[in-house]
Design a protein around this motif. Structure first.
Motif, PDB file in Angstrom:
ATOM      1  N   GLY A   1       0.304  -3.424  10.630  1.00 54.26           N
ATOM      2  CA  GLY A   1       0.970  -2.751   9.520  1.00 54.26           C
ATOM      3  C   GLY A   1       0.048  -1.720   8.910  1.00 54.26           C
ATOM      4  N   ILE A   2      -1.199  -2.135   8.692  1.00 53.81           N
ATOM      5  CA  ILE A   2      -2.278  -1.244   8.276  1.00 53.81           C
ATOM      6  C   ILE A   2      -3.207  -1.034   9.467  1.00 53.81           C
ATOM      7  N   ALA A   3      -3.814   0.131   9.559  1.00 54.85           N
ATOM      8  CA  ALA A   3      -4.759   0.424  10.635  1.00 54.85           C
ATOM      9  C   ALA A   3      -6.183   0.246  10.116  1.00 54.85           C
ATOM     10  N   ASN A   4      -7.021  -0.403  10.913  1.00 54.57           N
ATOM     11  CA  ASN A   4      -8.420  -0.574  10.520  1.00 54.57           C
ATOM     12  C   ASN A   4      -9.316  -0.431  11.729  1.00 54.57           C
ATOM     13  N   LEU A   5     -10.527   0.030  11.500  1.00 52.23           N
ATOM     14  CA  LEU A   5     -11.462   0.236  12.602  1.00 52.23           C
ATOM     15  C   LEU A   5     -12.761  -0.507  12.365  1.00 52.23           C
ATOM     16  N   THR A   6     -13.430  -0.794  13.476  1.00 56.64           N
ATOM     17  CA  THR A   6     -14.788  -1.332  13.467  1.00 56.64           C
ATOM     18  C   THR A   6     -15.620  -0.428  14.361  1.00 56.64           C
ATOM     19  N   ALA A   7     -16.609   0.247  13.789  1.00 55.97           N
ATOM     20  CA  ALA A   7     -17.461   1.163  14.532  1.00 55.97           C
ATOM     21  C   ALA A   7     -18.763   0.448  14.886  1.00 55.97           C
TER      22      ALA A   7
ATOM     23  N   LEU B   1       0.643 -11.336   0.301  1.00 52.46           N
ATOM     24  CA  LEU B   1       1.632 -10.829  -0.638  1.00 52.46           C
ATOM     25  C   LEU B   1       1.043  -9.729  -1.517  1.00 52.46           C
ATOM     26  N   TYR B   2      -0.259  -9.818  -1.756  1.00 50.42           N
ATOM     27  CA  TYR B   2      -0.897  -8.807  -2.608  1.00 50.42           C
ATOM     28  C   TYR B   2      -2.382  -8.760  -2.284  1.00 50.42           C
ATOM     29  N   HIS B   3      -2.907  -7.561  -2.182  1.00 52.12           N
ATOM     30  CA  HIS B   3      -4.346  -7.413  -1.971  1.00 52.12           C
ATOM     31  C   HIS B   3      -4.847  -6.212  -2.763  1.00 52.12           C
ATOM     32  N   GLN B   4      -5.796  -6.479  -3.647  1.00 48.60           N
ATOM     33  CA  GLN B   4      -6.404  -5.435  -4.473  1.00 48.60           C
ATOM     34  C   GLN B   4      -7.915  -5.620  -4.400  1.00 48.60           C
ATOM     35  N   GLY B   5      -8.523  -4.874  -3.485  1.00 45.23           N
ATOM     36  CA  GLY B   5      -9.950  -5.023  -3.264  1.00 45.23           C
ATOM     37  C   GLY B   5     -10.824  -4.430  -4.346  1.00 45.23           C
TER      38      GLY B   5
ATOM     39  N   GLY C   1      -5.539 -20.281  16.013  1.00 44.59           N
ATOM     40  CA  GLY C   1      -5.608 -19.174  15.066  1.00 44.59           C
ATOM     41  C   GLY C   1      -4.194 -18.709  14.758  1.00 44.59           C
ATOM     42  N   VAL C   2      -3.864 -18.588  13.475  1.00 45.77           N
ATOM     43  CA  VAL C   2      -2.504 -18.245  13.064  1.00 45.77           C
ATOM     44  C   VAL C   2      -2.555 -17.009  12.183  1.00 45.77           C
ATOM     45  N   MET C   3      -1.765 -16.011  12.548  1.00 43.53           N
ATOM     46  CA  MET C   3      -1.799 -14.729  11.843  1.00 43.53           C
ATOM     47  C   MET C   3      -0.387 -14.247  11.533  1.00 43.53           C
ATOM     48  N   SER C   4      -0.178 -13.806  10.298  1.00 47.00           N
ATOM     49  CA  SER C   4       1.041 -13.090   9.907  1.00 47.00           C
ATOM     50  C   SER C   4       0.592 -11.785   9.277  1.00 47.00           C
ATOM     51  N   GLY C   5       0.967 -10.680   9.874  1.00 48.93           N
ATOM     52  CA  GLY C   5       0.460  -9.379   9.433  1.00 48.93           C
ATOM     53  C   GLY C   5       1.278  -8.755   8.327  1.00 48.93           C
ATOM     54  N   THR C   6       0.821  -7.578   7.881  1.00 47.99           N
ATOM     55  CA  THR C   6       1.495  -6.871   6.798  1.00 47.99           C
ATOM     56  C   THR C   6       2.842  -6.314   7.223  1.00 47.99           C
TER      57      THR C   6
ATOM     58  N   THR D   1      -8.235   2.439   7.742  1.00 49.03           N
ATOM     59  CA  THR D   1      -8.096   3.892   7.857  1.00 49.03           C
ATOM     60  C   THR D   1      -6.829   4.408   7.186  1.00 49.03           C
ATOM     61  N   GLY D   2      -5.869   3.515   6.915  1.00 46.41           N
ATOM     62  CA  GLY D   2      -4.609   3.943   6.303  1.00 46.41           C
ATOM     63  C   GLY D   2      -3.440   3.212   6.931  1.00 46.41           C
ATOM     64  N   PRO D   3      -2.260   3.811   6.932  1.00 45.41           N
ATOM     65  CA  PRO D   3      -1.098   3.130   7.507  1.00 45.41           C
ATOM     66  C   PRO D   3      -1.217   2.991   9.016  1.00 45.41           C
ATOM     67  N   GLY D   4      -0.723   1.863   9.519  1.00 50.05           N
ATOM     68  CA  GLY D   4      -0.604   1.684  10.954  1.00 50.05           C
ATOM     69  C   GLY D   4       0.853   1.857  11.324  1.00 50.05           C
ATOM     70  N   ASN D   5       1.554   0.734  11.465  1.00 55.18           N
ATOM     71  CA  ASN D   5       2.991   0.777  11.757  1.00 55.18           C
ATOM     72  C   ASN D   5       3.854   0.720  10.502  1.00 55.18           C
ATOM     73  N   MET D   6       3.236   0.453   9.363  1.00 56.55           N
ATOM     74  CA  MET D   6       3.984   0.172   8.147  1.00 56.55           C
ATOM     75  C   MET D   6       4.929   1.299   7.738  1.00 56.55           C
TER      76      MET D   6
END
Length: 413
Positions: free
Chosen positions: A204-210, A129-133, A10-15, A225-230
């Protein structure tokens, strides 16, 4: 009938664009339906580094090892410049795509040597590089779009195994926002028959799973949820010339501006209901410029403390505003933190303080046998395995998709 074990990288590069994370994962099992695997009970104990996906005959996931490889400064600057850029060279974007393919390949090959294990399959998220949901008007038609770069064909040729990449578009084609996708692993790993858990990744961005106690997949709620470390990292680079705030030491010396916090948390993203997703489009350079302007002539340490508090409070606000009502009958007892933000003790302390009044205790994914820095890479190894077996792995309750989707595109060696 049990299948031969596969080793998946598994290979990951974050925001945050700080580098490449590789997790080597052994997966063994038999072909089972997604419905069977997602309905499985998780109340029995697990080996710390093994995950049962279904009761009885099942396949298991074993983390072999995880490694991180930093981008060279010039590469990181190129990636950051390309993210959400209003203008960019088409030639440079094409070159970056192939360059990242080479860098991902080298990281996988180096990981194979480090852990003395050869992989059978690669799941590569790529660099966003770009994400527009959300759909927006473009040339007379409303479209949603996403772009993760890093050429899968290059990886397949260099490593010599098939590569699954470009995971998000299939969910978007099914009406979803293309994110978050990690909740598939969150649900499989952390669900519990009696304990309600919120799994909080702070990259970089914070996200949750409830995940309510005893919940089936269709009751899981997940969103950004919004910004994480970004924002924190960008402010520290601007004010102190450092890449990040190690262990939150700068923030610990500052005081939070309640005036700034009150203004920021009124912004539409924080108040909008899930499903929702965010990236540098929402919390990148333009947001940081605005944030610094709102902070005015405050002490530099106070500005970093306020940026850190923005992450903590936006998470806590999301938990109380959107997650807790999902499980009002049973409640949530734990918030399990992973990602780079887990190493920021000031941020974690702020988060724990915000959640204490609602009875939610902060824990770490490492306590459950899943190292926080490995989780997202492990997730994309799992997603690749599901795609290889032609099984859907998005969670419509998290992304808003109208139906399950088999994610990604396969490049053959």
């Amino acid at each position: 009938m049990r299948k031969k074990a596969m080793v998946v990288a598994g290979v990951m590069s974050g925001t945050s664009a700080d580098g490449i994370n590789v997790a080597l994962v052994r997966i063994q099992g038999r072909s089972i339906s997604r419905e069977t695997s997602l309905a499985a009970s998780s109340s029995r104990r697990r080996d710390p580094l093994r995950l049962s996906l279904s009761p009885g005959p099942r396949h298991t996931i074993t983390l072999i090892g995880q490694a991180e490889y930093a981008y060279a400064p010039r590469v990181r600057n190129a990636v950051l410049s390309a993210m959400n850029a209003s203008k960019a060279s088409v030639a440079d974007l094409s070159r970056l795509n192939f360059l990242l393919g080479e860098l991902y390949s080298e990281a996988i090959l180096q990981s194979q040597r480090k852990f003395r294990t050869e992989v059978d399959l690669v799941g590569c998220h790529g660099q966003t590089l770009y994400h527009q949901g959300e759909k927006r008007l473009f040339l007379g038609r409303k479209v949603a779009t996403t772009w993760q770069t890093g050429e899968g064909s290059v990886i397949a040729a260099r490593v010599g195994v098939p590569v699954v990449s470009d995971f998000r578009p299939a969910d978007m084609a099914a009406g979803g926002k293309g994110a978050p996708l990690v909740p598939y692993l969150d649900y499989l790993w952390f669900r519990h028959a009696r304990i309600g858990r919120i799994v909080q990744n702070i990259g970089g961005i914070a996200n949750l799973t409830a995940i309510p106690p005893g919940a089936h997949a269709d009751r899981v709620l997940a969103f950004d949820t919004g910004p994480g470390n970004m924002v924190i990292d960008a402010v520290v680079r601007k004010l102190f010339g450092r890449q990040f705030d190690p262990d939150g030491k700068i923030a610990a010396k500052g005081a939070v501006s309640e005036t700034v916090m009150g203004e920021l948390l009124k912004r539409p993203f924080f108040r909008s209901k899930p499903p929702k997703t965010a990236g540098r489009e929402e919390f990148g350079r333009e947001f940081v410029q605005d944030f610094l302007q709102v902070c005015g002539k405050a002490r530099k340490q106070d500005i970093v403390a306020t940026a850190t508090a923005l992450t903590a409070r936006s998470i806590a606000d999301a938990v109380q505003r959107f997650a807790i009502p999902v499980s009002a009958k049973f409640g949530f007892q734990e918030l399990i933190v992973s990602g780079g933000g887990a190493r920021n003790s000031t941020l974690v302390a702020m988060l724990a303080e915000q959640l204490a009044p609602v009875g939610v205790v902060v824990r770490f994914s490492d306590e459950f046998g899943l190292p926080s820095e490995a989780k997202e890479a492990v997730a994309f190894a799992v997603l690749a395995y599901e795609t290889w077996n032609r099984r859907p792995s998005n969670m419509p309750s998290a992304t808003g998709a109208l139906k399950p989707a088999v994610l990604g595109k396969i490049c053959y060696a």
